[in-house]
Structures are given as C-alpha cells and as structure tokens.
Design an enzyme around this catalytic site. Sequence first.
Site, PDB file in Angstrom:
ATOM      1  N   PHE A  11       0.821  -1.220   0.000  1.00 53.75           N
ATOM      2  CA  PHE A  11       0.000   0.000   0.000  1.00 53.75           C
ATOM      3  C   PHE A  11       0.854   1.270   0.000  1.00 53.75           C
ATOM      4  O   PHE A  11       0.854   2.052  -0.957  1.00 53.75           O
ATOM      5  CB  PHE A  11      -0.957  -0.036   1.193  1.00 53.75           C
ATOM      6  CG  PHE A  11      -1.577   1.280   1.534  1.00 53.75           C
ATOM      7  CD1 PHE A  11      -2.267   2.011   0.574  1.00 53.75           C
ATOM      8  CD2 PHE A  11      -1.460   1.805   2.810  1.00 53.75           C
ATOM      9  CE1 PHE A  11      -2.835   3.239   0.879  1.00 53.75           C
ATOM     10  CE2 PHE A  11      -2.028   3.029   3.134  1.00 53.75           C
ATOM     11  CZ  PHE A  11      -2.712   3.743   2.169  1.00 53.75           C
ATOM     12  N   GLY A  36       1.275  -7.377  -0.985  1.00 52.60           N
ATOM     13  CA  GLY A  36       1.328  -6.470  -2.127  1.00 52.60           C
ATOM     14  C   GLY A  36       1.006  -7.186  -3.429  1.00 52.60           C
ATOM     15  O   GLY A  36       0.775  -8.394  -3.468  1.00 52.60           O
ATOM     16  N   LEU A  76      10.101  -0.574   4.045  1.00 55.87           N
ATOM     17  CA  LEU A  76       8.678  -0.600   4.391  1.00 55.87           C
ATOM     18  C   LEU A  76       8.150  -2.016   4.582  1.00 55.87           C
ATOM     19  O   LEU A  76       7.048  -2.194   5.123  1.00 55.87           O
ATOM     20  CB  LEU A  76       7.852   0.095   3.294  1.00 55.87           C
ATOM     21  CG  LEU A  76       8.249   1.520   2.896  1.00 55.87           C
ATOM     22  CD1 LEU A  76       7.287   2.052   1.834  1.00 55.87           C
ATOM     23  CD2 LEU A  76       8.261   2.447   4.098  1.00 55.87           C
ATOM     24  N   THR A  95       9.519 -12.016   9.979  1.00 55.33           N
ATOM     25  CA  THR A  95       9.606 -10.980   8.947  1.00 55.33           C
ATOM     26  C   THR A  95      10.052  -9.655   9.536  1.00 55.33           C
ATOM     27  O   THR A  95      10.964  -8.994   9.015  1.00 55.33           O
ATOM     28  CB  THR A  95       8.250 -10.805   8.251  1.00 55.33           C
ATOM     29  OG1 THR A  95       7.880 -12.025   7.604  1.00 55.33           O
ATOM     30  CG2 THR A  95       8.299  -9.681   7.226  1.00 55.33           C
ATOM     31  N   TYR A 149       3.731  -7.386  17.642  1.00 56.00           N
ATOM     32  CA  TYR A 149       4.071  -6.432  16.578  1.00 56.00           C
ATOM     33  C   TYR A 149       4.797  -5.227  17.166  1.00 56.00           C
ATOM     34  O   TYR A 149       5.834  -4.792  16.649  1.00 56.00           O
ATOM     35  CB  TYR A 149       2.799  -5.995  15.851  1.00 56.00           C
ATOM     36  CG  TYR A 149       3.015  -4.988  14.740  1.00 56.00           C
ATOM     37  CD1 TYR A 149       3.860  -5.266  13.669  1.00 56.00           C
ATOM     38  CD2 TYR A 149       2.368  -3.754  14.755  1.00 56.00           C
ATOM     39  CE1 TYR A 149       4.050  -4.350  12.646  1.00 56.00           C
ATOM     40  CE2 TYR A 149       2.548  -2.832  13.738  1.00 56.00           C
ATOM     41  CZ  TYR A 149       3.388  -3.130  12.688  1.00 56.00           C
ATOM     42  OH  TYR A 149       3.587  -2.212  11.677  1.00 56.00           O
ATOM     43  N   LYS A 153       8.686  -4.186  16.304  1.00 55.67           N
ATOM     44  CA  LYS A 153       9.024  -2.889  15.715  1.00 55.67           C
ATOM     45  C   LYS A 153       9.886  -2.055  16.668  1.00 55.67           C
ATOM     46  O   LYS A 153      10.725  -1.257  16.225  1.00 55.67           O
ATOM     47  CB  LYS A 153       7.760  -2.137  15.322  1.00 55.67           C
ATOM     48  CG  LYS A 153       6.928  -2.824  14.248  1.00 55.67           C
ATOM     49  CD  LYS A 153       7.718  -3.062  12.969  1.00 55.67           C
ATOM     50  CE  LYS A 153       7.873  -1.813  12.144  1.00 55.67           C
ATOM     51  NZ  LYS A 153       8.482  -2.081  10.815  1.00 55.67           N
TER      52      LYS A 153
END
Length: 325
Positions: A11, A36, A76, A95, A149, A153
């Site tokens: 996105f 994606g 990203l 990931t 998450y 991050k």
Amino acid sequence: MRFLITGGAGFIGSHLTRFLISEGHKVLILDNFSTGSPKNVDSESGSPVPEIVDGSVCDAELVDRCTREVDAVFHLAAAVGTFTIARKTIESLRTNLHGTEAVVEAACRHRVPLLLSSTSEVYGLNAKTGLTEDDDRVLGSPPHSRWSYAEAKSVDETIAHAHAVEHDLDVVIARLFNTVGPGQSGEYGMVIPRFVRQALAGEPLTVFGDGSQVRCFCHVLDVVPALVALLREPGTRGQVFNVGGSEPVRIDQLARRVNAITGSPGGIVHVPYDAYFEPGYRDTPHRVPDCAKARARIGFRPTRDLDEIIRSVAADQRAHAVIRS
C-alpha cells in the site's frame, strides 16, 4: 538517484514508488507479494516502470545484492495488520525482526542512507494525548500475541539506532500513525477500508468493543512526501519522527461518518474482541500523535482531513469494485 523500496508493491510502498518515479528517480522494488501486488505499481502508458525483484527481506544475500545497487533505501516491508499479527504471529515476528536486521546490516555495509518505517503501535497502552517520540512504551503481557508487533518494531528501532551510534549508519526512523488511502485493503484489519467495504456492501459496520477507542488517520499522499523529506533531511541520523494526522476520532464516530459519507443504510454492530482475537485481547484506548518534531524539521502538515480520506477510499473501492463479504 536509484532507490530500493522493500515492500514497494504494498500500500504505502506503491504510492512511494509512483512519487519517486514522478520526480525522475529510478526505483528497485523488493517484495514477496504476501500482501502487495505487481498491479499496485503498474505504470501509466509511457511512464518509467520500476524494477521488481520477487523475494523476501529475510533473504540476507538477496537484500545485500539489491542494496549495493542503489543510492538509498526505504524499508517498508513488514507483516502488518491486527488480523495478520494475531493469526500468523511467528511468521510476522520473523519478517519484522530478521527482515529489518538484514536491511539495516546491508545498508551499513554499503554505506547507503536508510529510512526505517516504524509504527505508533510501539507506544502500546500509553494513552497520553499528544504522544512524543520520547514517551514511554506501555505494553501488555508478552504471552498475548497482541503485543508482538509492537515488540518487534521496537526492536527494529533499537537495531537501527544502535547501528547509527556504533557504525555511523545514516538512518532515520518514521513512526507512522494509521496511514490510509486508495489501494489499502481492509483484509488485514485496517479499519477505514474495512468500514468502507462493509458500507458499500450495505452491511453493518463491525466496531470492536464499545467503540470508544480514539485514533488519528493520515492520508498516504501526505505521508509519502514526508518520508522522502525525512530521508533527505541532513542531520537526522538515528532520530525518530512521528508522522500522523491531527484529527482525533472515536471509532464508533468514525463508523457513523463512513455510513454518512457513503450513504450506507447498514448501521453499526458492536462485536466483542474475543470473537476475532485471543481471549484477553486489549486494545489501546487512545493514540494521538504530537508531530511537532517533524513539523519543525521538514514542515510536515497533513492537508487532507478525515472526510477526504474516507471519500478517497470509497472512490477507490467503487472504481475497483471491491465490494465483497
């Protein structure tokens, strides 16, 4: 210049790709297309096309080969969305941790400037109005996948900052608050495209909990230029910048606005978190950014309000007939 965008077919990445190409730059995309699509970066007739490499950011050798061919990197690529994190926690952690490690180390080896995309999720349960970059993280218990998450991050940011300090890596961190716009899917838990899809189908909008959660949303076309400006801004090595909207809204009020703007008769239905997530799921009650640092440094000021964001998502879904249950 030639830029590498990891997750460039997603996105935000696809909007960033088009922006950079419009400025006359070349773009190399690394994407495994888990969320994606190559269609996201289809160019208009006669326009330059990005080079696309089908692969994972967890493939350190591939990341290294891509990085040594470019002048700067936008990282990203990530596993995102509350539904994704809840249902594929281990894969998401791999990931978000190993992928970032590979990208940061490659950028460091080849002395390539890097922008790392992070998230407002790192603040966790901190309900302060006007969260600044130095405010504390408040996370729930580790066994709840809800926080995995934010944890990943946060570690990503630590890895990037440590490389800036110890190895002089030219890296800047953008902490995004609910970026929204055309091309975003609600399939992974993003609330506005999910609400719009339900509204256009005439279905009730599903609001988790009592709907009192407060969020700010920012149009992707306001976010993308800010990312580019942050990467270009000198003297930001190792720094973090909030990038988000300035119009707080309760989620139940957001649902009513979506229904009003789309003309949907579907109404609203409240559902318990346990119907979709693990028992004991806790949502952040209040998340509103203070973007004064980005405003002072790069002049960041979102120009599109919430109603325009909703209209743009609705127009995009109508154009692509994305009306399904």
